[in-house]
Design an enzyme around this catalytic site. Sequence first.
Site, PDB file in Angstrom:
ATOM      1  N   LYS A  41     -42.207 -40.162  37.174  1.00  0.00           N
ATOM      2  CA  LYS A  41     -42.764 -39.130  36.622  1.00  0.00           C
ATOM      3  C   LYS A  41     -42.535 -38.836  35.268  1.00  0.00           C
ATOM      4  O   LYS A  41     -41.097 -38.758  35.029  1.00  0.00           O
ATOM      5  CB  LYS A  41     -42.397 -37.947  37.541  1.00  0.00           C
ATOM      6  CG  LYS A  41     -43.058 -36.484  36.880  1.00  0.00           C
ATOM      7  CD  LYS A  41     -42.808 -35.381  37.719  1.00  0.00           C
ATOM      8  CE  LYS A  41     -43.696 -33.915  37.052  1.00  0.00           C
ATOM      9  NZ  LYS A  41     -42.423 -33.354  36.316  1.00  0.00           N
ATOM     10  N   TYR A  49     -34.056 -36.343  40.234  1.00  0.00           N
ATOM     11  CA  TYR A  49     -33.789 -36.407  38.894  1.00  0.00           C
ATOM     12  C   TYR A  49     -32.521 -37.789  38.989  1.00  0.00           C
ATOM     13  O   TYR A  49     -31.725 -37.949  39.818  1.00  0.00           O
ATOM     14  CB  TYR A  49     -32.974 -35.532  38.038  1.00  0.00           C
ATOM     15  CG  TYR A  49     -33.737 -34.573  37.386  1.00  0.00           C
ATOM     16  CD1 TYR A  49     -34.751 -35.319  36.402  1.00  0.00           C
ATOM     17  CD2 TYR A  49     -34.167 -33.180  37.990  1.00  0.00           C
ATOM     18  CE1 TYR A  49     -35.606 -34.180  35.675  1.00  0.00           C
ATOM     19  CE2 TYR A  49     -35.075 -32.390  37.236  1.00  0.00           C
ATOM     20  CZ  TYR A  49     -35.774 -32.852  36.370  1.00  0.00           C
ATOM     21  OH  TYR A  49     -36.952 -32.418  35.730  1.00  0.00           O
ATOM     22  N   THR A  66     -38.139 -38.358  38.303  1.00  0.00           N
ATOM     23  CA  THR A  66     -38.533 -37.978  36.921  1.00  0.00           C
ATOM     24  C   THR A  66     -37.607 -38.413  35.879  1.00  0.00           C
ATOM     25  O   THR A  66     -36.361 -38.236  35.903  1.00  0.00           O
ATOM     26  CB  THR A  66     -38.257 -36.275  36.915  1.00  0.00           C
ATOM     27  OG1 THR A  66     -39.296 -35.756  38.056  1.00  0.00           O
ATOM     28  CG2 THR A  66     -38.900 -35.960  35.415  1.00  0.00           C
ATOM     29  N   HIS A  83     -43.950 -33.596  30.574  1.00  0.00           N
ATOM     30  CA  HIS A  83     -43.128 -32.384  31.120  1.00  0.00           C
ATOM     31  C   HIS A  83     -43.597 -31.008  30.527  1.00  0.00           C
ATOM     32  O   HIS A  83     -43.064 -30.344  30.285  1.00  0.00           O
ATOM     33  CB  HIS A  83     -41.852 -32.618  30.748  1.00  0.00           C
ATOM     34  CG  HIS A  83     -40.653 -32.191  31.973  1.00  0.00           C
ATOM     35  ND1 HIS A  83     -40.136 -32.923  32.695  1.00  0.00           N
ATOM     36  CD2 HIS A  83     -40.380 -30.842  32.198  1.00  0.00           C
ATOM     37  CE1 HIS A  83     -39.044 -32.168  33.342  1.00  0.00           C
ATOM     38  NE2 HIS A  83     -39.241 -31.078  33.133  1.00  0.00           N
TER      39      HIS A  83
HETATM   40  C1  LIG Z   1     -39.943 -23.893  34.822  1.00  0.00           C
HETATM   41  C2  LIG Z   1     -40.419 -25.383  34.757  1.00  0.00           C
HETATM   42  C3  LIG Z   1     -39.554 -26.022  35.741  1.00  0.00           C
HETATM   43  C4  LIG Z   1     -39.816 -27.301  35.852  1.00  0.00           C
HETATM   44  N1  LIG Z   1     -38.801 -27.927  36.904  1.00  0.00           N
HETATM   45  C5  LIG Z   1     -39.145 -29.411  37.106  1.00  0.00           C
HETATM   46  C6  LIG Z   1     -38.345 -30.091  37.903  1.00  0.00           C
HETATM   47  O1  LIG Z   1     -37.073 -29.543  38.493  1.00  0.00           O
HETATM   48  N2  LIG Z   1     -38.463 -31.344  38.240  1.00  0.00           N
HETATM   49  C7  LIG Z   1     -39.622 -31.992  37.308  1.00  0.00           C
HETATM   50  O2  LIG Z   1     -39.773 -33.200  37.634  1.00  0.00           O
HETATM   51  N3  LIG Z   1     -40.411 -31.275  36.405  1.00  0.00           N
HETATM   52  C8  LIG Z   1     -40.271 -30.123  36.348  1.00  0.00           C
HETATM   53  N4  LIG Z   1     -41.068 -29.345  35.386  1.00  0.00           N
HETATM   54  C9  LIG Z   1     -42.200 -30.061  35.072  1.00  0.00           C
HETATM   55  C10 LIG Z   1     -43.354 -29.775  35.990  1.00  0.00           C
HETATM   56  O3  LIG Z   1     -43.132 -30.693  37.068  1.00  0.00           O
HETATM   57  C11 LIG Z   1     -44.525 -30.385  35.318  1.00  0.00           C
HETATM   58  O4  LIG Z   1     -44.398 -31.568  34.690  1.00  0.00           O
HETATM   59  C12 LIG Z   1     -45.401 -29.553  34.382  1.00  0.00           C
HETATM   60  O5  LIG Z   1     -45.025 -28.183  34.531  1.00  0.00           O
HETATM   61  C13 LIG Z   1     -46.805 -29.798  34.389  1.00  0.00           C
HETATM   62  O6  LIG Z   1     -47.415 -29.250  33.287  1.00  0.00           O
HETATM   63  P1  LIG Z   1     -48.082 -27.654  33.410  1.00  0.00           P
HETATM   64  O7  LIG Z   1     -47.034 -26.586  33.329  1.00  0.00           O
HETATM   65  O8  LIG Z   1     -48.572 -27.527  32.048  1.00  0.00           O
HETATM   66  O9  LIG Z   1     -49.095 -27.772  34.573  1.00  0.00           O
HETATM   67  C14 LIG Z   1     -40.632 -27.798  35.364  1.00  0.00           C
HETATM   68  C15 LIG Z   1     -41.812 -27.276  34.689  1.00  0.00           C
HETATM   69  C16 LIG Z   1     -41.462 -25.948  34.223  1.00  0.00           C
HETATM   70  C17 LIG Z   1     -42.492 -25.023  33.460  1.00  0.00           C
HETATM   71  O1  LIG Z   2     -37.080 -26.919  33.148  1.00  0.00           O
HETATM   72  C1  LIG Z   2     -37.617 -27.819  33.391  1.00  0.00           C
HETATM   73  O2  LIG Z   2     -38.426 -28.223  32.837  1.00  0.00           O
HETATM   74  C2  LIG Z   2     -36.951 -28.693  34.292  1.00  0.00           C
HETATM   75  O3  LIG Z   2     -37.359 -29.858  34.580  1.00  0.00           O
HETATM   76  C3  LIG Z   2     -36.047 -28.272  35.454  1.00  0.00           C
HETATM   77  C4  LIG Z   2     -34.943 -29.288  35.790  1.00  0.00           C
HETATM   78  C5  LIG Z   2     -33.946 -28.700  36.784  1.00  0.00           C
HETATM   79  C6  LIG Z   2     -33.986 -27.811  37.227  1.00  0.00           C
HETATM   80  C7  LIG Z   2     -34.803 -26.628  36.636  1.00  0.00           C
HETATM   81  C8  LIG Z   2     -35.880 -26.895  35.949  1.00  0.00           C
END
Ligand SMILES: Cc1cc2nc3c(=O)[nH]c(=O)nc-3n(C[C@H](O)[C@H](O)[C@H](O)COP(=O)(O)O)c2cc1C
Ligand SMILES: O=C(O)C(=O)c1ccccc1
Length: 375
Positions: free
Chosen positions: A247, A139, A165, A271
């Site tokens: 991203k 991040y 991201t 996201h």
């Molecule tokens: C619970 C959760 C946590 C996530 N944490 C991150 C993260 O730490 N970093 C990030 O770049 N994206 C994060 N994302 C976004 C995912 O990388 C991704 O862009 C997204 O889940 C893709 O869509 P989908 O869930 O419909 O496949 C998170 C998504 C979810 C659902």
């Molecule tokens: O929850 C999220 O979508 C997410 O991007 C995230 C970011 C940092 C820690 C955990 C999840």
Amino acid sequence: MEYAIPRPLRLPVSPEEWQLRARACLAPGTYDYLAGAAGSEDAKIRDEEAFRQWRIVPRFLQDVAKRDLSVKVLGVTFPAPVLLAPIGRQALFHPEAEAASARAAASLGVPFILGTESSRSIEEVAAVMGDAVRWFQLYPPKSFEVAESFIRRAEASGYSAIVITVDRPLEGWQEPDLRNAYFPIMFPHAVTNFITDPVFMAGIPKRYYADHSYILNEVFRIFYNPAFTWRGLSRLRNITRLPILLKGILHPVDAEQALAAGADGIVVSNHSGRQLDGTISALEALPSVCERIRGRIPVLMDSGIRRGADVMKALALGASAVLVGRLYVYALSVAGEVGVTRVVSDLIAELDISMANAGICSVSGLNSSLLVRST
Ligand SMILES: Cc1cc2nc3c(=O)[nH]c(=O)nc-3n(C[C@H](O)[C@H](O)[C@H](O)COP(=O)(O)O)c2cc1C
Ligand SMILES: O=C(O)C(=O)c1ccccc1
């Protein structure tokens, strides 16, 4: 405990069943956090609808007896055009957390992207993956020194790309989490990469070493940076030779700017609707981003991928590969490594069968002539 997981022998087949089973085995607040999205959840709903708006027009008599799903991204060949998206804090979903997902990815040869706030350290995930391909997601930082330290650790542990991201200057307005009072301060495992980082820990007084809520506050205070801009990005660009992917790009002008700033790839993503209510879906944004980029760098996409046909549509509209997010975490929640392996290999198997039934035998054969848009 945030999880209470039965170990069922019969694993689900459909994405819908994986999701239902995850719902049954996670604590309600945890499930809502995983499944939820920002505001009215319009963007999340739109992500999934966007795939249905495109219809595949198959061709026949094409000799599809042998198929090759492999793709080359940033010079590396993957067996299928699928990566595991960075999902933070996976200990919420399964006690083996990222170690289970990373092992599943490694066993399938599918790249794993480790999140900044992972529940297992950069080094531990590398150790369970052996030689398998892994990328690290970062991040935008306030502390350039801590970010540099993360990048150096990723380099030293064999991660082959950094995914920055860009679509989360602040957390999204997540109504389920507000309703459930489900907040990050409750998750000590969110700080694993921070407590294992010597540069970050140098700023923490020793008496707080075991105080995870203090440390998490420090993470928010000194690490995340809503003021981050293209200038900060160029600073990060200058300190590593690893490829950098951005991203969360949705606007074609941002895509152009990413290229100009030296990005080696882009992930078109909203996201999964978790950041901004009402955004364009990632699939809708994809063609205009690809048009701007004109093949100069790979354009990956995520948000809403659930099935083989979804992967086909994203690739036909210009994506080099897709990331899968919630789908594999539903499977992780239900059955750990076994679940992730199963759901990802089923997705790839469905993609293979779908390509054959559309008359396509390699990823390079997927293009927009295969699709019509419903009106
Ligand atoms: C619970 C959760 C946590 C996530 N944490 C991150 C993260 O730490 N970093 C990030 O770049 N994206 C994060 N994302 C976004 C995912 O990388 C991704 O862009 C997204 O889940 C893709 O869509 P989908 O869930 O419909 O496949 C998170 C998504 C979810 C659902
Ligand atoms: O929850 C999220 O979508 C997410 O991007 C995230 C970011 C940092 C820690 C955990 C999840």
